[in-house]
Design a protein around this motif. Structure first.
Motif, PDB file in Angstrom:
ATOM      1  N   PHE A 291       0.825  -1.213   0.000  1.00 50.73           N
ATOM      2  CA  PHE A 291       0.000   0.000   0.000  1.00 50.73           C
ATOM      3  C   PHE A 291       0.859   1.263   0.000  1.00 50.73           C
ATOM      4  O   PHE A 291       0.657   2.172  -0.802  1.00 50.73           O
ATOM      5  N   TYR A 292       1.838   1.323   0.912  1.00 54.25           N
ATOM      6  CA  TYR A 292       2.558   2.577   1.116  1.00 54.25           C
ATOM      7  C   TYR A 292       3.468   2.949  -0.050  1.00 54.25           C
ATOM      8  O   TYR A 292       3.599   4.127  -0.386  1.00 54.25           O
ATOM      9  N   VAL A 293       4.112   1.969  -0.646  1.00 49.14           N
ATOM     10  CA  VAL A 293       5.040   2.313  -1.735  1.00 49.14           C
ATOM     11  C   VAL A 293       4.312   2.919  -2.928  1.00 49.14           C
ATOM     12  O   VAL A 293       4.721   3.979  -3.427  1.00 49.14           O
ATOM     13  N   PRO A 294       3.213   2.310  -3.432  1.00 53.89           N
ATOM     14  CA  PRO A 294       2.485   2.986  -4.514  1.00 53.89           C
ATOM     15  C   PRO A 294       1.893   4.326  -4.098  1.00 53.89           C
ATOM     16  O   PRO A 294       1.863   5.268  -4.894  1.00 53.89           O
ATOM     17  N   LEU A 295       1.408   4.408  -2.835  1.00 53.96           N
ATOM     18  CA  LEU A 295       0.768   5.644  -2.400  1.00 53.96           C
ATOM     19  C   LEU A 295       1.773   6.791  -2.314  1.00 53.96           C
ATOM     20  O   LEU A 295       1.519   7.893  -2.813  1.00 53.96           O
ATOM     21  N   VAL A 296       2.920   6.529  -1.672  1.00 52.57           N
ATOM     22  CA  VAL A 296       3.895   7.596  -1.434  1.00 52.57           C
ATOM     23  C   VAL A 296       4.776   7.843  -2.653  1.00 52.57           C
ATOM     24  O   VAL A 296       5.039   8.990  -3.034  1.00 52.57           O
ATOM     25  N   TYR A 297       5.236   6.764  -3.288  1.00 53.74           N
ATOM     26  CA  TYR A 297       6.214   6.913  -4.370  1.00 53.74           C
ATOM     27  C   TYR A 297       5.623   6.663  -5.751  1.00 53.74           C
ATOM     28  O   TYR A 297       6.315   6.869  -6.760  1.00 53.74           O
ATOM     29  N   GLY A 298       4.361   6.198  -5.809  1.00 49.91           N
ATOM     30  CA  GLY A 298       3.758   5.880  -7.098  1.00 49.91           C
ATOM     31  C   GLY A 298       3.810   7.018  -8.098  1.00 49.91           C
ATOM     32  O   GLY A 298       4.301   6.837  -9.228  1.00 49.91           O
ATOM     33  N   ALA A 318      -5.859   4.884 -10.053  1.00 48.22           N
ATOM     34  CA  ALA A 318      -6.514   3.744 -10.694  1.00 48.22           C
ATOM     35  C   ALA A 318      -6.147   2.440  -9.993  1.00 48.22           C
ATOM     36  O   ALA A 318      -6.974   1.528  -9.876  1.00 48.22           O
ATOM     37  N   MET A 319      -4.912   2.335  -9.502  1.00 50.70           N
ATOM     38  CA  MET A 319      -4.511   1.148  -8.749  1.00 50.70           C
ATOM     39  C   MET A 319      -5.359   0.998  -7.486  1.00 50.70           C
ATOM     40  O   MET A 319      -5.737  -0.114  -7.105  1.00 50.70           O
ATOM     41  N   MET A 320      -5.667   2.110  -6.837  1.00 53.11           N
ATOM     42  CA  MET A 320      -6.502   2.049  -5.641  1.00 53.11           C
ATOM     43  C   MET A 320      -7.924   1.605  -5.981  1.00 53.11           C
ATOM     44  O   MET A 320      -8.553   0.853  -5.236  1.00 53.11           O
ATOM     45  N   LEU A 321      -8.442   2.053  -7.104  1.00 53.79           N
ATOM     46  CA  LEU A 321      -9.780   1.643  -7.523  1.00 53.79           C
ATOM     47  C   LEU A 321      -9.818   0.147  -7.809  1.00 53.79           C
ATOM     48  O   LEU A 321     -10.739  -0.558  -7.390  1.00 53.79           O
ATOM     49  N   ILE A 322      -8.817  -0.355  -8.525  1.00 56.43           N
ATOM     50  CA  ILE A 322      -8.730  -1.789  -8.801  1.00 56.43           C
ATOM     51  C   ILE A 322      -8.629  -2.582  -7.499  1.00 56.43           C
ATOM     52  O   ILE A 322      -9.242  -3.644  -7.338  1.00 56.43           O
ATOM     53  N   LYS A 366       3.465  -2.278 -17.747  1.00 61.42           N
ATOM     54  CA  LYS A 366       3.287  -1.634 -16.442  1.00 61.42           C
ATOM     55  C   LYS A 366       1.813  -1.666 -16.031  1.00 61.42           C
ATOM     56  O   LYS A 366       1.488  -1.870 -14.858  1.00 61.42           O
ATOM     57  N   LEU A 367       0.928  -1.478 -16.991  1.00 60.48           N
ATOM     58  CA  LEU A 367      -0.501  -1.499 -16.681  1.00 60.48           C
ATOM     59  C   LEU A 367      -0.943  -2.885 -16.214  1.00 60.48           C
ATOM     60  O   LEU A 367      -1.699  -3.021 -15.245  1.00 60.48           O
ATOM     61  N   ALA A 368      -0.472  -3.941 -16.904  1.00 62.30           N
ATOM     62  CA  ALA A 368      -0.839  -5.307 -16.519  1.00 62.30           C
ATOM     63  C   ALA A 368      -0.275  -5.659 -15.151  1.00 62.30           C
ATOM     64  O   ALA A 368      -0.969  -6.236 -14.297  1.00 62.30           O
ATOM     65  N   ALA A 369       0.991  -5.310 -14.910  1.00 67.79           N
ATOM     66  CA  ALA A 369       1.605  -5.572 -13.611  1.00 67.79           C
ATOM     67  C   ALA A 369       0.931  -4.763 -12.512  1.00 67.79           C
ATOM     68  O   ALA A 369       0.727  -5.252 -11.388  1.00 67.79           O
ATOM     69  N   GLY A 370       0.566  -3.519 -12.841  1.00 72.54           N
ATOM     70  CA  GLY A 370      -0.130  -2.688 -11.869  1.00 72.54           C
ATOM     71  C   GLY A 370      -1.465  -3.276 -11.458  1.00 72.54           C
ATOM     72  O   GLY A 370      -1.880  -3.160 -10.301  1.00 72.54           O
ATOM     73  N   PHE A 371      -2.153  -3.931 -12.406  1.00 71.39           N
ATOM     74  CA  PHE A 371      -3.419  -4.578 -12.080  1.00 71.39           C
ATOM     75  C   PHE A 371      -3.207  -5.685 -11.052  1.00 71.39           C
ATOM     76  O   PHE A 371      -3.938  -5.764 -10.051  1.00 71.39           O
ATOM     77  N   LEU A 372      -2.221  -6.561 -11.275  1.00 71.45           N
ATOM     78  CA  LEU A 372      -1.947  -7.639 -10.321  1.00 71.45           C
ATOM     79  C   LEU A 372      -1.548  -7.085  -8.949  1.00 71.45           C
ATOM     80  O   LEU A 372      -2.038  -7.538  -7.910  1.00 71.45           O
ATOM     81  N   ALA A 373      -0.640  -6.110  -8.958  1.00 74.37           N
ATOM     82  CA  ALA A 373      -0.170  -5.534  -7.694  1.00 74.37           C
ATOM     83  C   ALA A 373      -1.302  -4.866  -6.934  1.00 74.37           C
ATOM     84  O   ALA A 373      -1.376  -4.961  -5.699  1.00 74.37           O
ATOM     85  N   ALA A 374      -2.205  -4.207  -7.658  1.00 73.15           N
ATOM     86  CA  ALA A 374      -3.306  -3.499  -7.006  1.00 73.15           C
ATOM     87  C   ALA A 374      -4.391  -4.459  -6.529  1.00 73.15           C
ATOM     88  O   ALA A 374      -4.809  -4.412  -5.369  1.00 73.15           O
ATOM     89  N   PHE A 375      -4.865  -5.335  -7.421  1.00 73.03           N
ATOM     90  CA  PHE A 375      -5.990  -6.210  -7.099  1.00 73.03           C
ATOM     91  C   PHE A 375      -5.657  -7.137  -5.937  1.00 73.03           C
ATOM     92  O   PHE A 375      -6.449  -7.287  -5.006  1.00 73.03           O
ATOM     93  N   PHE A 376      -4.462  -7.748  -5.972  1.00 68.56           N
ATOM     94  CA  PHE A 376      -4.104  -8.733  -4.956  1.00 68.56           C
ATOM     95  C   PHE A 376      -3.229  -8.173  -3.843  1.00 68.56           C
ATOM     96  O   PHE A 376      -3.215  -8.712  -2.741  1.00 68.56           O
ATOM     97  N   GLY A 377      -2.485  -7.093  -4.112  1.00 67.68           N
ATOM     98  CA  GLY A 377      -1.610  -6.526  -3.093  1.00 67.68           C
ATOM     99  C   GLY A 377      -2.309  -5.502  -2.231  1.00 67.68           C
ATOM    100  O   GLY A 377      -2.516  -5.700  -1.027  1.00 67.68           O
TER     101      GLY A 377
END
Length: 497
Positions: A291-298, A318-322, A366-377
């Motif tokens: 959560f923190y790494v995408p939020l702060v450094y995303g 968008a990662m947060m929405l996913i 990056k978009l595909a990886a972002g989906f996995l990281a967001a949905f499951f992470g």
């Protein structure tokens, strides 16, 4: 310290059994909505930090140390606020602490816009974080004490899904502010908007009720009786104040009452709660980096990857929405298949997503990886939050969740997130995301090996301790329970060693 007769405990157990049979009614939905909105206004306050960092970096030429300090100052306040608020929640009530926390962080976010020096902005973020810490754990704690065992994970999943999705809002507002105002003004606009939730305090004061389990533990049986009867009426259930009592659950209540009279909040660091604390706090801390790494450094990372400033903030949002959809599904799955296997699956797929984010892929990769990281992470948190609350009895639940959130966020949200700025600067984007993936996976191992499964059982049973000295009802006591409810007399319990 409140004291109870045995008849009081029988009445309490009857009310708990009646509460646990109630389905999701309109009153429960209304309470869940109030709690979720409290989370959402807090999420905005936390979520603007990425855009503020981006704006101030352009204005004040911040270095890695400055960025790390600004990015973690609010989290340091959250850590201290959580640790202090936990025992206060058990002593003074969930409702009072939540309302005070919302008022506190909204006010100090608002006045943070008045300062033009980094040290003062950092200080105001820290002070606001104290109020955020008081609020952080309360919505899922309160809903866990209200909803029946079969739907507990699902309803927390819905709430956290909405909460996580709401992190889209600060990123969207951040993108709007940075495109509509010069950088030296945009961060002030964000802080001013962050003060608006002061108005929500009046809504909470008027309509948010206290947790029925906390009220019962403090002897306010009549208030809970009226509340339970209202829920039963909404659900079309007949009231049952004479026969609906579970002897095993009643034994748990008596043991917990005996324990409450002898120990304080430090019990979260003693057997049998110490091992539960270490496991649940550890897996939560590992996942917090998702959560923190995408939020702060995303926004910064994605800007370095070729996105414009505005699109970098929007991609983070968008990662947060996913992630909201991931959390919604996780709550349902964890009620059906158990907490442990679903956390393992989510952590594994999240690690794959973050590893791919660190690879040299193009925008589509990056978009595909972002989906996995967001949905499951980022979507992993509903059950991890609930799992902490399920480890403790009612008299320790506030302390256990507050201290646990505080310690977890100190290591993940303060120390690790601060040093992530140096990883990013000295080793690059790939190393940063590989670090996140590795830490998340490591902390799942103790959960899978030693963690307790808490799906499908009452919150009392989930948090109960196995004491060396147990009492047992005498042979005719179960027959006397119904009469004791009506008469209020003490019941013939006997203790056994």
């Amino acid at each position: 310290m409140d004291s109870f007769t045995r008849a009081d405990l029988v009445v309490t157990e009857n009310l708990l059994e009646r509460l646990d049979r109630v389905p999701i009614t309109r009153s429960i939905i209304a309470i869940g909505t109030l709690l979720t909105l409290a989370w959402m206004v807090e999420s905005f306050d936390i979520g603007i930090v990425g855009s503020v960092i981006l704006s101030l970096t352009a204005t004040w030429k911040l270095g890695p140390a400055d960025i790390g300090l600004l990015g973690t100052s609010g989290t340091i306040g959250i850590v201290l606020g959580l640790a202090v608020a936990g025992p206060l929640v058990d002593r003074f009530g969930r409702r009072k602490v939540l309302i005070a926390g919302v008022a506190w962080f909204s006010f100090f976010t608002l006045i943070g816009a008045a300062f033009a020096r980094l040290d003062w902005v950092v200080l105001m973020r820290f002070v606001a974080g104290l109020g955020e810490g008081a609020v952080f754990a309360l919505p899922y704690l309160m809903i866990s004490e209200l909803v029946n065992a079969k739907k507990r994970g699902w309803i927390v999943g819905v709430m956290v899904a909405i909460l996580t999705s709401s992190y889209t809002l600060p990123n969207a507002v951040g993108a709007w502010a940075m495109s509509s105002f010069p950088p030296e003004v945009a961060w002030r606009v964000l802080f001013i908007i962050g003060g608006i939730p002061l108005l929500y305090v009046f809504v909470l004061v008027k309509w948010l009720p206290e947790s029925p389990r906390w009220l019962l533990q403090h002897g306010r049986i009549q208030e809970v009786t009226a509340f339970v009867e209202r829920l039963e009426k909404e659900a079309g259930l007949p009231p049952d104040d004479t026969t609906l009592t579970n002897s095993e659950a009643l034994r748990t209540l008596v043991n917990q009452e005996e324990q409450r009279a002898q120990t304080g909040w430090v019990s979260v660091f003693r057997a049998p709660y110490l091992s539960r604390s270490l496991i649940s706090w550890g897996v939560y801390a590992g996942a917090l980096l998702y959560f923190y790494v995408p939020l702060v450094y995303g926004p910064t990372v994605f800007a370095q990857s070729g996105f414009t400033f505005g699109n970098a903030a929007l991609f983070t949002g968008a990662m947060m929405l996913i992630a909201g959809f991931g959390g919604l599904l996780q709550g349902y799955l964890a009620d059906r298949f158990g907490r442990k296997p679903i956390v393992f699956i989510y952590s594994t797929l999240a690690a794959i997503g973050f590893t791919l984010l660190g690879s040299n892929t193009g925008i589509s990769g990056k978009l595909a990886a972002g989906f996995l990281a967001a949905f499951f992470g980022i979507g992993i948190f509903p059950i991890l939050k609930l799992y902490i609350a399920e480890q403790y009895p009612t008299h320790l639940r506030g302390a256990g969740t507050g201290i646990g959130e505080g310690i977890s966020r100190f290591f993940a949200g303060v120390l690790a997130t601060y040093y992530c700025s140096f990883i990013l600067k000295n080793a690059g984007i790939s190393a940063l995301f590989w670090f996140v993936a590795g830490v998340g996976l490591i902390f799942v191992i103790p959960l899978m090996k030693w963690g307790r499964e808490t799906a499908g059982i009452s919150i009392e049973k989930a948090g109960s301790a196995s004491l060396a000295r147990q009492w047992q009802p005498s042979p005719d006591s179960c027959q006397a329970e119904g009469k004791g409810l009506a008469s209020g007399r003490s019941l013939p319990w006997t203790s056994g060693d």
